[in-house]
Structure formats: structure tokens, C-alpha cells
Design a protein around this motif. Sequence first.
Motif, mmCIF file in Angstrom:
data_model
loop_
_atom_site.group_PDB
_atom_site.id
_atom_site.type_symbol
_atom_site.label_atom_id
_atom_site.label_comp_id
_atom_site.label_asym_id
_atom_site.label_seq_id
_atom_site.Cartn_x
_atom_site.Cartn_y
_atom_site.Cartn_z
ATOM 1 N N PHE A 173 4.382 -1.249 -4.239
ATOM 2 C CA PHE A 173 3.953 0.084 -4.680
ATOM 3 C C PHE A 173 3.581 0.081 -6.160
ATOM 4 C CE2 PHE A 173 5.122 4.327 -6.394
ATOM 5 C CZ PHE A 173 4.138 5.067 -5.753
ATOM 6 N N LEU A 174 4.352 -0.637 -6.981
ATOM 7 C CA LEU A 174 4.132 -0.612 -8.427
ATOM 8 C C LEU A 174 3.140 -1.661 -8.911
ATOM 9 C CD1 LEU A 174 7.811 -0.085 -9.674
ATOM 10 C CD2 LEU A 174 5.994 1.625 -9.526
ATOM 11 N N ALA A 175 2.770 -2.608 -8.055
ATOM 12 C CA ALA A 175 1.875 -3.690 -8.477
ATOM 13 C C ALA A 175 0.558 -3.176 -9.063
ATOM 14 C CB ALA A 175 1.621 -4.646 -7.313
ATOM 15 N N PRO A 176 -0.130 -2.208 -8.414
ATOM 16 C CA PRO A 176 -1.367 -1.705 -9.026
ATOM 17 C C PRO A 176 -1.142 -1.079 -10.396
ATOM 18 C CG PRO A 176 -1.248 -1.086 -6.705
ATOM 19 C CD PRO A 176 0.097 -1.620 -7.076
ATOM 20 N N PHE A 317 -5.747 6.773 -2.487
ATOM 21 C CA PHE A 317 -5.268 7.089 -1.147
ATOM 22 C C PHE A 317 -4.415 5.946 -0.596
ATOM 23 C CE2 PHE A 317 -9.359 9.753 -0.683
ATOM 24 C CZ PHE A 317 -8.741 10.839 -1.283
ATOM 25 N N SER A 318 -4.777 4.711 -0.926
ATOM 26 C CA SER A 318 -3.993 3.550 -0.465
ATOM 27 C C SER A 318 -2.598 3.556 -1.079
ATOM 28 C CB SER A 318 -4.716 2.242 -0.812
ATOM 29 O OG SER A 318 -5.964 2.165 -0.150
ATOM 30 N N MET A 319 -2.513 3.966 -2.356
ATOM 31 C CA MET A 319 -1.202 4.045 -3.001
ATOM 32 C C MET A 319 -0.351 5.151 -2.370
ATOM 33 S SD MET A 319 -1.710 3.336 -7.082
ATOM 34 C CE MET A 319 0.070 3.459 -7.293
ATOM 35 N N ILE A 320 -0.998 6.256 -1.976
ATOM 36 C CA ILE A 320 -0.250 7.335 -1.312
ATOM 37 C C ILE A 320 0.353 6.824 -0.010
ATOM 38 C CG2 ILE A 320 -0.481 9.563 -0.155
ATOM 39 C CD1 ILE A 320 -2.612 10.289 -2.232
#
Length: 484
Positions: A173-176, A317-320
Motif C-alpha cells: 500500500f505504501l510503496a507508491p 483508484f488502484s491505491m483505493i
Amino acid sequence: MAGEQMIPSGASSPVQKQMEQALGTIGVTTAHKQILALILIGCLFDAFEQNTIGLIAPMLKAQWGLTGADIGFLNTITFASAAAGRLLSGILGDRYGRRVMLTINLLLFTLGSALCALAPSFGVLCIARAIVGFGVGGEISTAVTMLAEFCSPKFRGTAAGLVNVGAGGFGNFLAPAFGLVVFTLFAGDDAWRWLFGVLAIPAFLVVFFRRYVPETPRFLASQGKIDEANKVLSILASGSLRPKELRIKAYLSKPEDGSDQPAKSSWRELFQAPYLGRTIPVAIAILMSYGAQLSVLTLMPMIFMSMGHTLSGSLLFSMIIQSGSVLGAITASMFGYYFPRKRVLSIGSVCACAAALAIVCLGNSLYLVLFFGALFQFFVLLLNTSIWIYAPELYPTRIRGFGVALILASGSAAGSVVPTLAGFLFDNLGMLGVFGLAASMYAVFAFCIQLGPETYGRSMEDLTQPAESETPTVDFTKIAREQA
């Protein structure tokens, strides 16, 4: 019991029964939390490392003229090497110890990251990614094994599950966001090199701190090193990894008849009854789950763009959707304390299948795709984390390292194959192909998991025995007095 007859997975010796009782008596101390924190820091950065290729892909394409196939090949190398690293680390860990392999794998990870940062060409970068993958794969499987062996029967599921909270949950989740921070601080054509360089620094610091992590008492006892095992148990009971005045308590007693000899480990034993009947279905199950998860993660930005959204919007949207994975990993860790493994895995796989089908049926609505996508990721990480909890409990200490490594290596292998198939289905069938494949894979998962034994509340050495031995309570004070 489905899939196999319940027969002993290891000798129920007095020392092993004393070990179960000792760990239960000690419970969870600050020393456990310190070990957990050190291991989780490494696993968090492992997850960052596994996401780097996706983050730097546009830069590499622009700077080196790489194709999409080249980028995909870098991921294939990483996951294939991770599978090999897990297998070799498992074999060596069963022979030389968990702690040794944890340190070696972290050093390989650090070396690989540094080489990635300095890579002058695509070929060198491929070699560096192979080194990274080898270290990452071995470290995670070793970490799962270690935490299961350090903790009491009640807490071992939660401890092993927390590895995936750090790696698969918060890590992915935090990588981006981590990549965005690095790219902001070190802007320019070489920003991708800085990303790899920054990843190498904290890993080196963790190597220093991990000097304080001892070998697991279960492994030491399996090697006949009773005095060393008592020392580690005493350290855990003291509440500090570096106690000022350690008083060693004789939690384990040496058999006078010499009946407890060092356990001989052989990777071949894993392919004999009863372990083969456990390994095959669980390995197939995790292959299904990892393959479905990585396919969806890889293709979700493209899916959103095919729906008419911009690249930045698709990433958001991918992170959501990925937020569901954090909650899933945390939930699995809590469930590991309270619920039987097969119940969680069975219900979770059915729900993951249903969520995938819901996306197929309701894919025309962005909000429903986001909702069911996050729900899908929730159950995916619930399952993956629960498998990490389940795997160490399937094998006795003498072959546990390789057993866990083999199961997790199946997941790594899926990461290098299944996304390619999913991409083909997406090109021809769109969202229906991707999530239809995911739904069918979780149906296979639900079937396979029924073939394994239940391990919740059972001894890690002998599944026929409860975790908390029904034998009379051992008088540790009397044992210490006799040995004094």
C-alpha cells in the motif's frame, strides 16, 4: 480427516512437551515485540523492493528504450529468483539455523539493491534483480518460520501473520507513496537509481540491529542444544534482548538416557507421507491465491484506463482498491489468535471468489468496482496471510524451514507465470477474463484447502497432540535445583 490420516509429525519427546509449556508460560514479552519489530522492518522494505520495477518502468523505458516485455522480464527474474531463494534458504535454515539465513538473505537484498542503483546496463540490472529476488524470497520465508518458533502456541499465528501485515499489507500500500517521496527529493533522470540506493540503506541498518535476535529455541532444542535453548527462553522471559543480568532458568531438562538426539533433517522427507499430502494441496492453494492477486495488481491500472480514466486517476483508484489489503492482513493476524486455520481459509476463499464475480457482473460502475475491488483485496490478503500462519504449523522443526519455503515458493512461481495468462485474457475478454480467472482460481483454492489437516491448537511437532500438553506440569524450579 480429509486428505490424510492424522499421524504424528514428529516425536512427542519430553523436551518438546516442555518447550510447548515453557513458551506458553512465558507468553508475549517485550523481547518478543523487539524481535517482531526488527523482522517487520526488513519485510516492509522487502515489499517496497518488490514494487520498484512497476514504479520506475516509465523512467527505464524513456532512458534505456526498454519495451514492455523487458519490464515484464525484470519482474519474472525477481519472482523466479525469489522462489529459488526460498527453497535454498529453507534447506540451509533447517541445517544451520534460522538466524544465519535471515542475516545472509538480508545482506543479499542489500547488495542487490546497491547493484541496481549502480547498474550501467539492462543486463547488469537483470543480474542485480536476481540477487534481490533471492534475498527477498529467502528472508520472508525465514521470517515466517522464526516468528512461529519464537512464540507460544496461542500467539504464533498472530506473530507469523504480522509479517504479511508489514509486507503484503502496508508494504504494497505504501510503496507508491514511498516512490513518490524519493522521486520528489531526488528529481531527474537518475531518480530511479536513488530509489534503489535508499532501499539499501535501511536494510543495512537492520542487519546491524538483527545481531541482537537470537536463534529460535525450537531449532536449538531440535539440535540437542538444551543449554542454549534455555538461555534463549530465559532471554524471552526477561523481556529484553540484551538483559543486564540474565538469570538462566532450566525450562528444558536434558534426558538422562540421552534419548533426545539432534534431529536429522532431510528435504526428501517432505515428499513422503504424511507431509506430501499436506504440501501439495497447500502449495496449489497459495499458487492460486498469489497468481490471482498479482494478476489483478499488475492489470488494474490498465483496466481503469480501458474504462476511460487517466493514468493518474487509474493509479489513485488502484491505491483505493489496495487499501483493502491492509485491513485483510490485519484481520488475518487477529483471526490467527482466535479461529481454526481451515475455517478462515475456506470461508475467505469463497468470499474472494464471490467478490471477483461481483466485479465481473457490476463492472460498468466505477464505484462498485472500487468497492468490490477493495473487498476482493481484503479477502486476498486475508487468505495469503492465513497461509503464512498455516504453513509453519504443518511441519516439525527439523523440516519446517524447507516446508514453509516450498509452499511460499509456489506463490513466487505463480508471480512469474499467471500475470502473463491474465494479460492475454484481458486483451481478448477485458475485465471478464481477468476476474473470471481470479474467481476460478479461488474456487480451486477452496477445494484444495479441504485436503490439509487442521493445525490450530495443535503441537508444532505432533499434530495428534494439543499445543498445551496434557502431561503433568513440569516443575521448573525443581529441575533447576537438580542441575545446580
